[in-house]
Design a protein around this motif. Structure first.
Motif, PDB file in Angstrom:
ATOM      1  N   LYS A 160      -0.840   2.243  -5.939  1.00  8.96           N
ATOM      2  CA  LYS A 160      -2.339   2.914  -7.236  1.00  8.96           C
ATOM      3  C   LYS A 160      -2.229   2.393  -8.494  1.00  8.96           C
TER       4      LYS A 160
ATOM      5  N   VAL B 258       2.289   8.495  -4.911  1.00  9.13           N
ATOM      6  CA  VAL B 258       1.011   7.517  -5.128  1.00  9.13           C
ATOM      7  C   VAL B 258      -0.318   7.911  -5.385  1.00  9.13           C
TER       8      VAL B 258
ATOM      9  N   GLU C 229       3.662  15.345  -1.906  1.00  9.67           N
ATOM     10  CA  GLU C 229       3.043  14.971  -2.767  1.00  9.67           C
ATOM     11  C   GLU C 229       2.883  15.774  -4.267  1.00  9.67           C
TER      12      GLU C 229
ATOM     13  N   SER D  93       1.142  -1.193  -0.075  1.00 10.47           N
ATOM     14  CA  SER D  93       0.205  -0.349   0.103  1.00 10.47           C
ATOM     15  C   SER D  93       0.599   1.502   0.108  1.00 10.47           C
ATOM     16  N   GLY D  94       0.174   2.202  -0.331  1.00 10.54           N
ATOM     17  CA  GLY D  94       1.132   3.393   0.034  1.00 10.54           C
ATOM     18  C   GLY D  94       1.383   3.529   0.494  1.00 10.54           C
ATOM     19  N   SER D  95       0.225   3.822   2.393  1.00 10.17           N
ATOM     20  CA  SER D  95       1.319   3.776   3.500  1.00 10.17           C
ATOM     21  C   SER D  95       2.308   3.585   4.039  1.00 10.17           C
TER      22      SER D  95
ATOM     23  N   ASN E 272       5.162   4.568   2.503  1.00 13.63           N
ATOM     24  CA  ASN E 272       5.972   5.446   3.228  1.00 13.63           C
ATOM     25  C   ASN E 272       6.415   5.351   4.574  1.00 13.63           C
TER      26      ASN E 272
ATOM     27  N   TYR F 264      -1.084  14.142   2.450  1.00 16.07           N
ATOM     28  CA  TYR F 264      -2.412  12.586   2.478  1.00 16.07           C
ATOM     29  C   TYR F 264      -0.954  11.996   2.466  1.00 16.07           C
ATOM     30  N   HIS F 265      -0.731  10.621   3.025  1.00 15.26           N
ATOM     31  CA  HIS F 265       0.216  10.050   2.642  1.00 15.26           C
ATOM     32  C   HIS F 265      -0.018   8.536   3.739  1.00 15.26           C
ATOM     33  N   GLY F 266      -1.598   8.338   3.943  1.00 11.47           N
ATOM     34  CA  GLY F 266      -1.427   7.180   4.950  1.00 11.47           C
ATOM     35  C   GLY F 266      -1.686   7.154   6.016  1.00 11.47           C
TER      36      GLY F 266
HETATM   37  C1  PLP Z   1      -0.735  11.020  -1.498  1.00 14.99           C
HETATM   38  C2  PLP Z   1      -1.082   9.160  -1.235  1.00 14.99           C
HETATM   39  N1  PLP Z   1      -0.548   8.715  -0.694  1.00 14.99           N
HETATM   40  C3  PLP Z   1      -0.124   8.406   0.216  1.00 14.99           C
HETATM   41  C4  PLP Z   1      -1.669   7.503   0.476  1.00 14.99           C
HETATM   42  C5  PLP Z   1      -1.836   6.564   1.030  1.00 14.99           C
HETATM   43  O1  PLP Z   1      -2.263   4.931   0.423  1.00 14.99           O
HETATM   44  P1  PLP Z   1      -2.492   3.557   0.393  1.00 14.99           P
HETATM   45  O2  PLP Z   1      -4.488   4.177   0.907  1.00 14.99           O
HETATM   46  O3  PLP Z   1      -2.734   2.644  -0.878  1.00 14.99           O
HETATM   47  O4  PLP Z   1      -2.025   2.850   2.060  1.00 14.99           O
HETATM   48  C6  PLP Z   1      -2.236   7.873  -0.188  1.00 14.99           C
HETATM   49  C7  PLP Z   1      -3.783   7.305  -0.551  1.00 14.99           C
HETATM   50  O5  PLP Z   1      -4.957   7.650  -1.382  1.00 14.99           O
HETATM   51  C8  PLP Z   1      -2.041   8.983  -1.059  1.00 14.99           C
HETATM   52  O6  PLP Z   1      -3.751  10.141  -1.924  1.00 14.99           O
END
Ligand code: PLP
Length: 457
Positions: free
Chosen positions: A288, A261, A226, A118-120, A123, A152-154
């Protein structure tokens, strides 16, 4: 929910599932929308109603909802090798191929990739590597991490800490102590009267520099940003913002992690947001659209400088003590590889450049609508800001929930958008065509007009 058949999907949903990013009591009372199928840019709910998915789910289903090649790539990998890991000196072919491909298309020279789900997690891994790196190079006091308001990073403990989302802190005892936050580059909302975009960008850079100086540059390790902000409200920064921010980071030897992401893989009209805004990061997280969201996978790419430090500390420690069971999952890697192949074959970036202007013009036409204050975007990424008074930038009272009203009316008209406060985000699948963009805008117009009547505006 009263009146539901106890065995209906809605009743069972309410009985058994905790929904994410949702007010749980209202959900129990009112329920929601359950999707059953996908078709191109559309999703179809269990009652058969079709919606244009103008958010590509959660900014991610870049190839829409019925790309057979991705299903086949996953199936073939399930037959060949359904699972393997990259722990303890082992690995598998799909992860090698994907790492090589990603490094070859990285926007700036990157040395290696690490995979997560996942993005979370990407990061979160970046945050751990920032700390590991500074321990490795003998600067253990350089540990603080700066994110931005509304970033927003997770949702992991660390990635939510670097995020700047107030509602995601409520009740969760985050952020962790070593995280700081600087200003958000939302020009329309936050500029002072008479302040140009250039002056606003100067002020943003000064805010960052002041924060670094107040904390002590010797304690500040990294900055996360971002290229365009998604969950913060579909915000595109002023043109010179990133050049000014990067100058400050360089001056104080602060690592830069670009969170791609959302922006990565064509969304902004280039393969990477880093190209659109000329970013020079030390690490890049992406997820994503990496797999068009058909499989959960993320990557963190790291520069050679970072990798060399990891290697040296791991030699001292006897291991690089980090990893996830499902990191670099072969099925996800195979689907991601096929996704990248499709992007190249179908020239997805060229397509975004061709149709993006139609979306920005179509939504831009609402800039004169009585409910709208501002429309901005890049590529196939846009935000429409709802305002009570455009000229004085007077927002609606939060309790009126005007964004939610427009979002709900759009849903009624078969259009899924996302209200982030009173800013409506649009990030449709990258395969959207011009006629489909026209239909998306038409449905949005219906929602706006109905909202206007309801509000008596
Ligand atoms: C810029 C950004 N980074 C990280 C994330 C987190 O990703 P995830 O929901 O896959 O953990 C998101 C989720 O929308 C995001 O928009």
């Amino acid at each position: 929910m009263d009146g539901l058949n106890a065995n209906s999907p809605h009743a069972r949903d309410i009985r058994y599932l905790v929904h994410q990013q949702t007010e749980l009591r209202s959900y129990r009372e009112q329920g929601g929308t359950l999707m059953a199928r996908g078709n191109g840019i559309h999703v179809i709910d269990e009652s058969g109603k079709e919606y244009i998915e103008a958010m590509a789910g959660l900014w991610c289903a870049s190839l829409g909802f019925s790309e057979k090649r991705l299903a086949e790539a996953g199936y073939q990998q399930l037959l060949d090798l359904p699972y393997y890991h990259t722990f303890f000196g082992k690995g598998h072919l799909a992860s090698v191929d994907l790492a090589e491909k990603l490094i070859s298309i990285a926007p700036k020279p990157m040395a290696k990739a690490l995979f997560q789900c996942s993005g979370s997690e990407a990061n979160d891994t970046a945050i751990k590597l920032v700390w590991y790196y500074h321990n490795a190079i003998g600067k253990p006091e350089k540990k603080k991490i700066i994110g931005r308001d509304r970033g927003y990073h997770g949702n992991t403990v660390a990635s939510v800490s670097v995020s700047g989302q107030p509602h995601m802190r409520l009740g969760f005892d985050v952020p962790l102590p070593m995280f700081r936050h600087t200003s958000n580059p939302h020009y329309y909302r936050l500029h002072q009267d008479g302040e140009t975009e250039e002056q606003f960008a100067d002020r943003m850079a000064k805010d960052l520099e002041d924060l670094i100086l107040a904390e002590g540059p010797e304690t500040v390790a990294a900055f996360f940003g971002e290229p365009v902000q998604g969950g913060g409200g579909a915000i595109t920064p002023p043109r010179t913002y990133w050049a000014k921010i990067q100058k400050v980071l360089k001056k104080y030897d602060v690592l830069f992690i670009a969170d791609e992401v959302i922006a990565g893989f064509g969304r902004t009209g280039n393969m990477w947001g880093c190209e659109t805004y000329d970013l020079q990061p030390d690490m890049i997280s992406c997820a994503k659209a990496l797999s068009a969201a058909y499989q959960p996978i993320s990557a963190l790419m790291i520069s050679d400088k970072i990798y060399q430090a990891l290697e040296s500390l791991s030699a001292t420690n006897g291991t690089f003590g980090h990893g996830f069971t499902y990191g670099a999952h072969p099925v996800a890697c195979a689907v991601a590889l096929e996704t990248l192949k499709i992007y190249e074959e179908r020239k997805i970036v060229d397509h975004v450049r061709a149709v993006g202007p139609a979306m920005l013009e179509g939504l831009g036409a609402f800039a004169e609508h009585p409910l709208v204050g501002d429309v901005r975007g890049v590529g196939l990424f846009a935000g429409v800001e709802l305002m009570k008074d455009r000229e004085t930038r007077t927002p609606w009272a939060p309790e009126q929930k005007v964004g939610t009203l427009v979002q709900d009316l759009a849903l009624k008209h078969g259009l899924i958008v996302r209200a982030i406060g009173d800013r409506i985000a649009f990030t449709p699948p990258l395969i959207i065509t011009e006629p489909q963009i026209g239909e998306m805008c038409r449905r949005f117009g219906l929602a706006l007009d109905e909202a206007r009547s309801e509000l008596g505006a």
